[in-house]
Scaffold this motif. Structure first.
Motif, PDB file in Angstrom:
ATOM      1  N   THR A  83       0.830  -1.202   0.000  1.00  0.00           N
ATOM      2  CA  THR A  83       0.000   0.000   0.000  1.00  0.00           C
ATOM      3  C   THR A  83       0.866   1.253   0.000  1.00  0.00           C
ATOM      4  O   THR A  83       0.551   2.240  -0.678  1.00  0.00           O
ATOM      5  N   THR A  84       1.955   1.230   0.757  1.00  0.00           N
ATOM      6  CA  THR A  84       2.876   2.370   0.778  1.00  0.00           C
ATOM      7  C   THR A  84       3.398   2.660  -0.621  1.00  0.00           C
ATOM      8  O   THR A  84       3.423   3.815  -1.072  1.00  0.00           O
ATOM      9  N   GLU A  85       3.821   1.625  -1.326  1.00  0.00           N
ATOM     10  CA  GLU A  85       4.348   1.810  -2.680  1.00  0.00           C
ATOM     11  C   GLU A  85       3.257   2.305  -3.623  1.00  0.00           C
ATOM     12  O   GLU A  85       3.515   3.151  -4.490  1.00  0.00           O
ATOM     13  N   LEU A  86       2.037   1.795  -3.469  1.00  0.00           N
ATOM     14  CA  LEU A  86       0.935   2.250  -4.314  1.00  0.00           C
ATOM     15  C   LEU A  86       0.668   3.739  -4.105  1.00  0.00           C
ATOM     16  O   LEU A  86       0.493   4.493  -5.066  1.00  0.00           O
ATOM     17  N   TYR A  87       0.646   4.170  -2.855  1.00  0.00           N
ATOM     18  CA  TYR A  87       0.431   5.594  -2.560  1.00  0.00           C
ATOM     19  C   TYR A  87       1.543   6.449  -3.162  1.00  0.00           C
ATOM     20  O   TYR A  87       1.295   7.551  -3.660  1.00  0.00           O
ATOM     21  N   ARG A  88       2.765   5.947  -3.097  1.00  0.00           N
ATOM     22  CA  ARG A  88       3.895   6.705  -3.654  1.00  0.00           C
ATOM     23  C   ARG A  88       3.747   6.858  -5.176  1.00  0.00           C
ATOM     24  O   ARG A  88       4.031   7.923  -5.725  1.00  0.00           O
ATOM     25  N   VAL A  89       3.315   5.803  -5.841  1.00  0.00           N
ATOM     26  CA  VAL A  89       3.143   5.862  -7.289  1.00  0.00           C
ATOM     27  C   VAL A  89       2.041   6.850  -7.652  1.00  0.00           C
ATOM     28  O   VAL A  89       2.177   7.634  -8.599  1.00  0.00           O
ATOM     29  N   VAL A  90       0.934   6.837  -6.895  1.00  0.00           N
ATOM     30  CA  VAL A  90      -0.159   7.780  -7.160  1.00  0.00           C
ATOM     31  C   VAL A  90       0.322   9.214  -6.942  1.00  0.00           C
ATOM     32  O   VAL A  90       0.034  10.108  -7.752  1.00  0.00           O
ATOM     33  N   ALA A  91       1.067   9.445  -5.859  1.00  0.00           N
ATOM     34  CA  ALA A  91       1.597  10.786  -5.600  1.00  0.00           C
ATOM     35  C   ALA A  91       2.544  11.210  -6.719  1.00  0.00           C
ATOM     36  O   ALA A  91       2.520  12.366  -7.163  1.00  0.00           O
ATOM     37  N   ASP A  92       3.368  10.285  -7.191  1.00  0.00           N
ATOM     38  CA  ASP A  92       4.295  10.592  -8.284  1.00  0.00           C
ATOM     39  C   ASP A  92       3.535  10.891  -9.574  1.00  0.00           C
ATOM     40  O   ASP A  92       3.930  11.766 -10.352  1.00  0.00           O
ATOM     41  N   ALA A  93       2.417  10.182  -9.785  1.00  0.00           N
ATOM     42  CA  ALA A  93       1.623  10.396 -10.997  1.00  0.00           C
ATOM     43  C   ALA A  93       0.984  11.777 -11.017  1.00  0.00           C
ATOM     44  O   ALA A  93       0.638  12.295 -12.087  1.00  0.00           O
ATOM     45  N   SER A  94       0.834  12.408  -9.853  1.00  0.00           N
ATOM     46  CA  SER A  94       0.262  13.764  -9.806  1.00  0.00           C
ATOM     47  C   SER A  94       1.215  14.789 -10.417  1.00  0.00           C
ATOM     48  O   SER A  94       0.813  15.915 -10.713  1.00  0.00           O
ATOM     49  N   ASP A  95       2.488  14.396 -10.583  1.00  0.00           N
ATOM     50  CA  ASP A  95       3.510  15.279 -11.170  1.00  0.00           C
ATOM     51  C   ASP A  95       3.639  16.575 -10.381  1.00  0.00           C
ATOM     52  O   ASP A  95       3.815  17.648 -10.938  1.00  0.00           O
ATOM     53  N   ASN A  96       3.516  16.434  -9.059  1.00  0.00           N
ATOM     54  CA  ASN A  96       3.661  17.587  -8.170  1.00  0.00           C
ATOM     55  C   ASN A  96       4.642  17.184  -7.070  1.00  0.00           C
ATOM     56  O   ASN A  96       4.346  16.328  -6.248  1.00  0.00           O
ATOM     57  N   HIS A  97       5.803  17.812  -7.052  1.00  0.00           N
ATOM     58  CA  HIS A  97       6.846  17.427  -6.113  1.00  0.00           C
ATOM     59  C   HIS A  97       6.441  17.657  -4.664  1.00  0.00           C
ATOM     60  O   HIS A  97       6.900  16.949  -3.764  1.00  0.00           O
ATOM     61  N   ILE A  98       5.590  18.649  -4.426  1.00  0.00           N
ATOM     62  CA  ILE A  98       5.185  18.940  -3.053  1.00  0.00           C
ATOM     63  C   ILE A  98       4.396  17.780  -2.465  1.00  0.00           C
ATOM     64  O   ILE A  98       4.567  17.423  -1.298  1.00  0.00           O
ATOM     65  N   PHE A  99       3.533  17.176  -3.274  1.00  0.00           N
ATOM     66  CA  PHE A  99       2.761  16.041  -2.778  1.00  0.00           C
ATOM     67  C   PHE A  99       3.686  14.863  -2.445  1.00  0.00           C
ATOM     68  O   PHE A  99       3.457  14.140  -1.472  1.00  0.00           O
ATOM     69  N   ALA A 100       4.711  14.660  -3.259  1.00  0.00           N
ATOM     70  CA  ALA A 100       5.662  13.585  -2.978  1.00  0.00           C
ATOM     71  C   ALA A 100       6.407  13.853  -1.667  1.00  0.00           C
ATOM     72  O   ALA A 100       6.574  12.959  -0.834  1.00  0.00           O
TER      73      ALA A 100
END
Length: 279
Positions: free
Chosen positions: A186-203
């Motif tokens: 789940t942690t990795e899935l959340y990271r991929v979704v955050a990365d897909a937002s293309d917003n560094h602040i969310f990452a």
């Protein structure tokens, strides 16, 4: 605009909250989660620092006021001054007090100096009861942030992101009976979704708040809404992201948040119960 292939809800509601399922899910998952949680070893100084933090946050020690001396605090708590000194150093590190040599220890402005490090302390009171007002604030912040993240992810994701998400949701379903593996996937899935937002602040925000997000999920989302329903939700959000449907992705997240808030605050689910301190 393409739409997700499945309807928003199967029976009018995204999440079904049958009381029996709710109780059984809460007991089963809480018991399973505790198996993988290391015991919390709280030092005396940490316990004292948390009590002092609560006094500062509830206004017992107002901004700018001077804390009692080390001697008085040591007498109050029945410990040595070195224990009090250690507790006060933690408050100083958290930005809650300013230690002035020769003058004393003064309370700083919580709104200007405190950070997310206070989450564990503020979420529960000294009696172990959950602070409902603070919990509402946290869930409100989390839910609006997640809605924005999945909306951006649906608009900006790449095919590589989709491949990763689909792989991870499949792995996650297989791991529903293994809490440790479940949290890793789940942690990795959340990271991929955050990365897909293309917003560094969310990452960066995920790096800062990841522990808190998982504490909320483990202590409230899963026990109340259930592992299967949480899995179904994630699969449908990923499907909306794959279909590049920001509105559907955000709506699914919003409906999940609404169901959780209703369960928590409408029927008195939250209390002392089995709430755990994170290590």
């Amino acid at each position: 605009m393409p739409k997700a292939s499945r309807p928003l809800a199967r029976s009018g509601n995204l999440v079904s909250l049958e009381p029996l399922q709710q109780r059984q899910g809460r007991e089963r998952v809480a018991m399973e989660a505790r198996r993988y949680m290391p015991p919390t070893h709280k030092t005396i100084s940490r316990d004292i620092s948390e009590q002092l933090i609560r006094r500062i946050t509830n206004g017992a020690y107002p901004i700018g006021s001077k804390l009692p001396t080390e001697r008085l605090l040591a007498e109050e708590f029945g410990v040595g001054r070195h224990v009090i000194r250690e507790a006060l150093k933690r408050l100083d590190a958290l930005g809650l007090v300013r230690i002035r040599q020769g003058s004393g220890i003064f309370v700083r402005d919580l709104e200007l100096t405190a950070g997310i490090e206070l989450f564990d302390v503020l979420l529960t009171g000294e009696d172990g009861e959950v602070n409902l007002k603070f919990l509402r604030d946290v869930l409100e912040f989390r839910d609006h942030t997640i809605q924005l993240v999945v909306r951006l992810a649906a608009a900006r994701r790449t095919e590589e992101h989709v491949v990763q998400m689909r792989k991870l949701v499949k792995e996650r379903r297989k791991a529903l009976t293994d809490m440790r593996c479940l949290e890793t996937v789940t942690t990795e899935l959340y990271r991929v979704v955050a990365d897909a937002s293309d917003n560094h602040i969310f990452a960066l925000m995920f790096n800062t708040m990841g522990r808190i997000l998982f504490k909320l999920r483990r202590e409230f989302d899963v026990p109340i809404l259930g592992l299967e329903q949480a899995q179904d939700l994630l699969e449908r959000i990923v499907e909306a992201i794959e279909q590049k449907d920001p509105d559907m992705a955000a709506l699914l997240a919003m409906r999940h948040a609404g169901a959780l808030r209703q369960a928590l605050f409408a029927d008195g689910t939250v209390g002392r119960s089995d709430f755990q301190q994170m290590p």
